[in-house]
Design a protein around this motif. Structure first.
Motif, short mmCIF file in Angstrom:
data_model
loop_
_atom_site.label_atom_id
_atom_site.label_comp_id
_atom_site.label_asym_id
_atom_site.label_seq_id
_atom_site.Cartn_x
_atom_site.Cartn_y
_atom_site.Cartn_z
N GLU A 190 -38.32 6.35 -44.42
CA GLU A 190 -38.20 6.36 -45.88
C GLU A 190 -36.77 6.79 -46.30
OE1 GLU A 190 -40.54 5.47 -48.13
OE2 GLU A 190 -39.17 5.97 -49.79
N ILE A 191 -36.28 7.83 -45.65
CA ILE A 191 -34.96 8.38 -46.03
C ILE A 191 -33.83 7.42 -45.67
CG2 ILE A 191 -33.31 10.22 -45.44
CD1 ILE A 191 -35.81 12.10 -45.21
N ARG B 240 -49.84 13.61 -35.22
CA ARG B 240 -49.72 13.56 -36.68
C ARG B 240 -48.28 13.92 -37.09
NH1 ARG B 240 -54.04 13.34 -39.81
NH2 ARG B 240 -55.46 14.24 -38.29
N ALA B 241 -47.76 14.98 -36.44
CA ALA B 241 -46.40 15.41 -36.76
C ALA B 241 -45.39 14.32 -36.39
CB ALA B 241 -46.07 16.72 -36.04
N MET B 242 -45.60 13.70 -35.21
CA MET B 242 -44.68 12.63 -34.78
C MET B 242 -44.69 11.46 -35.75
SD MET B 242 -44.95 12.15 -30.66
CE MET B 242 -44.26 10.50 -30.57
N PRO C 49 -35.45 9.36 -52.07
CA PRO C 49 -36.57 8.77 -51.32
C PRO C 49 -37.88 9.52 -51.58
CG PRO C 49 -34.66 9.05 -49.91
CD PRO C 49 -34.32 9.71 -51.21
N ARG D 84 -42.31 8.42 -40.30
CA ARG D 84 -42.49 7.89 -41.65
C ARG D 84 -41.39 8.41 -42.59
NH1 ARG D 84 -45.30 8.85 -46.58
NH2 ARG D 84 -45.74 11.02 -46.07
N LEU D 85 -41.15 9.72 -42.53
CA LEU D 85 -40.17 10.32 -43.44
C LEU D 85 -38.74 9.82 -43.14
CD1 LEU D 85 -42.51 11.94 -44.43
CD2 LEU D 85 -41.20 14.04 -44.11
N ILE E 291 -40.42 11.26 -50.40
CA ILE E 291 -41.02 12.03 -49.31
C ILE E 291 -41.84 13.15 -49.94
CG2 ILE E 291 -39.12 11.50 -47.74
CD1 ILE E 291 -38.25 14.49 -48.11
N TRP F 99 -52.21 21.64 -38.55
CA TRP F 99 -51.95 20.59 -37.56
C TRP F 99 -51.90 21.18 -36.15
CZ3 TRP F 99 -47.63 16.98 -39.96
CH2 TRP F 99 -48.17 16.36 -41.09
N LEU G 65 -38.98 18.18 -39.31
CA LEU G 65 -40.07 17.86 -40.24
C LEU G 65 -40.25 19.00 -41.24
CD1 LEU G 65 -42.48 16.16 -41.17
CD2 LEU G 65 -43.86 17.28 -39.40
N GLU H 127 -45.53 11.53 -38.82
CA GLU H 127 -44.95 11.94 -40.11
C GLU H 127 -43.41 11.96 -40.04
OE1 GLU H 127 -46.52 11.89 -42.71
OE2 GLU H 127 -45.77 13.31 -44.21
#
Lengths: 486, 446
Positions: A124-125, A113-115, B40, A120-121, B42, B58, A338, A117
């Motif tokens: 996006e950036i 999940r962390a990977m 962005p 994804r972030l 986020i 998590w 993250l 994310e």
């Protein structure tokens, strides 16, 4: 009188030992029976030191280091910003630190999940379609990016023909070194008079043999490439790919997305922009972001979020370049990045680049009064001064760097980029305060005055550090790379 | 929250000194249409309290925290003395950069010098560098050095080198340049290797102990490589080297590998610690950073980065490698770890790994349906042939609170009934019994 500093092997001796191990609680068999015919070593010549003395040894060593938590560290291109403490705590959580990379997707949903994310972030950036987190450092990311572009050209039947990579003369040394590693040839183009890309020089070497153009934005002089859209357009028109070295992403983060500049692929130094600590030379992490057309070539595996909210590692990627790391890259470092991104949020990201740019410009204008500023444009997150004005006193940039250490600050990056004579490359970052910047500026101004008055004192600098100037020539003449056993 | 400390008033004074009215004027060189109107999208910002809650949740979705691990395959659950974390988390080490100004970096430089010294001793080599990313990339760099040194292109890999190491080699090298030779009963096959080696071979690469945990015959493999005019590259586990004859002393030209096991957490496979050791004659071809002893102007001992003309920032496209940032903090942890364990502790850890893994193997072999897949001597790790698919054994372990091993079926379908089991000094007799019960339960479910 203080005790002389000794190496571990020079301390303790036979009979001393560190922390104990438990007695063996299973039935034992002699080694000769378990290892028939196996050659064993007679001895291990290792330190024999008690735990308290090992603790003192490394604690004392630690006090000899300059570090961000102690003071200003304006190393250009290195982005030595504050490293939040919470990020260290979270990366050390047992559920992450004890996770095994071969445990299987079901047993490691938190890591995956962390990977996902992080992927994804970062996408996006940076404005790209996909991200791989496998590369362990910036140079590793460069190599990965070059392999991705090579795979793309090969997939189009142009692999044999396109083997040249165009790199400006202001580039980091890792760029041409990575180019050689993938079997490509570097073509260096000279920077224009304003230290940015000279479009004519670029057009002259761009042709159907060009595999890629590699550009650092902002460049290593700290300037945004004003004609970057033109550069990427020209490169694409010639059938080449465009690589962005993301070492200087701190200047753009939250404000400009490299994907919007026409780049096809970039690496991100999370140990710079995303504030993971440098650890005295790593670990960093160098995730690579790519545009849609390069996604099929990403290293395997890639973390993929499924409809049901679970994340799995995708291995079925027939066009992949393959693996570039033993496992999942520097996962613990990516976790810190993250945590940092989530702490900042959208507005915080934009604040990073805003204050980084502001701090650099303020410092640049102050120091331009006592040092040469070869490129007077507004800078981005860093700038480059020249120490050439001090040569008339017999003082070099190296002397300025060493003298700075006496003022409790680290020296800037020196003699880089190569296109600036006696270069001093200064990157304050956004986490420095106004009074820290002023202190540094005052120290630099004082050194400029000292150069005129007492050059010899500068030649002897530093004066207050744990050791004085070290004899590097002697070290390389007959290198002693391991200790002598007493 | 972005950790900046700047007031509006200070900002105004800075803008005035710069000579602009507004911050946006500083961005004049950026084309207007690429400047984002909104940052962005986020998530965040999150406070420490929220962040701890989110990542804490998590972290608990991993089974890692509560399960007792018998997993290996390159990453191992070894004891990390408390003093390693206490010392290596000092911000003097953590928040320093690469030691470019040695006068204010003697802490980092001395520790790297000690790391190099201990890795050279373990491997039996004259020199070792400051670290590589991981075992796989260290192996690649060894192959590349061998190619430069010999002027030959092809690399011969003995079975069973870790499949991921072979995969990374294949990524860096071109197809046809890597020849992997099938193993024989789990070990490197001398006759087949001899046939595979030729005048185009730069090096022979083998792993010790190999992927299955089995102990290879280094002297024989070194001789095979040298007979063909190739370099011998040993990919070794550093803990095993506390017991085994060091390969550098029986002819290995390069000894490289993964040193996560020396004081570093498993951390889902990274950050890891590649190491790289070599014969003296190969020194100037080494990749990465090297620290050497020297003196300052007063004659006091000190340490500096040396032979930098090999490196990318000086030599650029002609550098021996492109590596820059490496795994410094992991190397520091390894240095502290080896310093604490010392001459006695290192060998005790290795000895306990041998005794406990062999005890576990004996227990397993007595369970109906299970058998050791190979007969050769092994260190810390062994392969079990299971009566059911290995993934079923792994799943059954959950109920007993253990991760029973690595399902080798994830590497090759024909290995689906093979379980790779590692037993370190951390496992006690009770945990091993619980592991054996899980095996029994899983096997009986057939």
């Amino acid at each position: 009188m203080t005790m002389p500093r000794r190496l571990l092997i020079e301390q303790g001796g036979a009979g001393h030992r560190g922390p104990a191990l438990p007695a063996c609680d299973v039935p034992q068999r002699p080694l000769a029976e378990l290892f028939p015919g196996v050659a064993l070593r007679a001895d291990l010549v290792f330190p024999q030191v008690s735990e308290p003395e090992v603790v003192r040894h490394f604690t004392e060593l630690s006090t000899l280091n300059h570090h961000v938590d102690r003071g200003f560290y304006p190393l250009g291109s290195c982005t030595m910003k504050y490293n939040p403490k919470i990020d260290e705590e979270l990366a050390a959580l047992a559920g992450f630190a004890r996770a095994h990379p071969l445990a299987g997707d079901d047993a490691t949903q938190g890591c995956l999940r962390a990977m996902a994310e992080v992927q994804r972030l970062l996408a996006e950036i940076t404005g790209f379609a996909a991200v791989t987190t496998q590369p362990a450092a910036g140079a590793h990311g460069e190599m990965t990016g070059l392999l991705l572009m090579r795979a793309y050209h090969r997939s189009r039947g142009e692999g044999g023909q396109r083997r040249r990579v165009i790199v400006p003369d202001s580039a980091h040394g890792t760029n041409p070194a990575s180019v050689s590693l993938v079997g490509y040839e570097t073509v260096v183009i000279p920077s224009g008079l304003d230290a940015t890309v000279d479009l004519e020089a670029l057009a002259k070497v761009l042709d159907d043999r060009t595999a890629a153009v590699m550009l650092t934005v902002p460049n290593t002089v700290g300037l945004f490439e004003p004609r970057v859209l033109e550069v990427t357009r020209l490169a694409h028109a010639a059938g080449a790919q465009c690589y962005m070295d993301g070492a200087n992403l701190n200047a753009l983060v939250g404000r400009v997305r490299p994907g919007d500049l026409g780049f096809d692929v970039m690496h991100i130094n999370v140990h710079k922009t995303f504030s993971t600590p440098h650890g005295g030379g790593g670990p960093g992490a160098g995730p690579v972001a790519v545009a849609q057309h390069l996604e099929p070539f990403l290293p395997t595996p890639v973390a993929v979020a499924q409809q049901d909210g679970r994340v799995r590692l995708d291995w079925e990627r027939p066009q992949s370049i393959g693996r570039v790391h033993s496992f999942n890259g520097n996962f613990g470092v990516l976790l810190r990045a993250l945590a940092y991104m989530l702490t900042l949020g959208p507005e915080g990201l934009a604040e990073v680049s805003r204050v980084a740019i502001l701090n650099a410009n303020y410092l640049m204008r102050r120091l331009a009064k006592s040092y040469d500023l070869p490129n007077p444009q507004h800078c981005m997150h860093e700038f480059v001064l020249s120490g050439r004005g001090l040569k008339k006193y017999g003082v070099k940039t190296l002397d300025v760097a060493k003298r700075l250490l006496d003022f409790g600050v680290h020296a800037p990056t020196v003699y880089f980029p190569l296109i600036v004579e006696e270069a001093l490359m200064i990157e304050p970052t956004e986490t420095e305060t106004f009074d820290r910047l002023d202190h540094f500026a005052s120290a630099m101004e004082r050194i400029a005055a000292e150069a005129a008055g007492d050059a010899e004192m500068l030649h002897q600098a530093p004066h207050t550090t744990p050791v004085g100037r070290l004899d590097e020539a002697r070290a390389s003449r007959d290198p002693r790379l391991r200790w002598n056993v007493p | 929250m972005s950790f900046v400390g700047l007031t509006r008033d200070e900002e105004q004074r800075m803008l005035k000194e710069i000579g602009v009215a507004r911050f946006e004027e500083l961005l004049a060189a950026i084309p207007q249409d690429v400047l984002l109107e909104h940052p962005p999208r986020i998530p965040g910002p999150l406070s420490e309290i929220e962040l701890r809650r989110l990542l804490g949740t998590w972290s608990r979705e991993n089974h890692a925290a509560e399960l007792v691990s018998f997993q290996g395959g390159g990453i191992y659950d070894h004891w990390i003395p408390a003093a390693v974390d206490a010392l290596a988390s000092r911000s003097e080490f953590v928040t320093a950069y690469t030691p470019y100004q040695p006068e204010v970096a003697q802490g980092t430089l001395t520790a790297i010098f000690e790391f190099q010294s201990m890795m050279a001793e373990l491997t039996g080599c004259e020199v070792a560098n400051a670290s590589m990313y991981d075992g796989a990339t260290a192996t690649v760099e060894a192959a590349l050095l061998a190619r430069r040194q010999t002027g030959r292109r092809r690399v011969v890999v003995a079975g069973m080198v870790h499949p991921h190491t072979v995969a990374v080699l294949r990524t860096y090298l071109d197809p046809g340049e890597v020849t992997q030779v099938q193993d024989m009963a789990g070990l490197a096959a001398p006759a087949a290797l001899k046939a595979a080696l030729g005048p185009d071979t730069a090096c022979l690469i083998y792993q010790q102990p190999n992927f299955f945990g089995l102990i290879e015959d280094p002297a024989a493999l070194h001789a095979l490589a040298h007979d063909a005019g190739a370099l011998a590259v040993a990919v070794c586990d550093p803990i095993a080297l506390a017991l085994l004859e060091p390969p550098g002393r029986t002819g290995a030209d390069l000894v490289v590998g993964e040193a996560q096991c020396l004081g570093n957490p498993m951390s889902f496979g990274g950050p890891l610690l590649g190491y790289f050791a070599a014969k003296q004659s190969l020194l100037r071809g080494l990749p990465g950073r090297l620290v050497a002893e020297t003196v300052d102007r007063q004659g006091r001992r000190g340490f500096v980065l040396t032979l930098q003309t090999r490196e990318q920032h000086i030599r650029r496209e002609k550098a021996t490698s492109n590596i820059c940032t490496n795994q410094g903090l992991m190397a520091l942890r390894a240095a502290i770890h080896m310093g604490l364990l010392g001459r006695v502790g290192m060998r005790e850890v290795a000895g306990l790994c041998v005794q406990k893994s062999h005890h576990a193997a004996r227990l397993a072999a007595a369970i109906p349906g299970y058998a050791l897949a190979f007969q050769a001597p092994f260190f810390r790790e062994f392969v079990l042939r299971c009566p059911v698919e290995a993934r079923g054994v792994v799943a059954a372990g959950l109920e007993f609170g253990v991760s029973p091993g690595i399902n080798l079926g994830r590497f090759r379908p024909e290995w689906r009934d093979l379980l790779l089991v590692a037993v370190t000094e951390l496992r006690d007799a009770n945990e091993i019994d619980r592991w054996a019960l899980a095996l029994r339960e899983a096997g009986g479910a057939r």
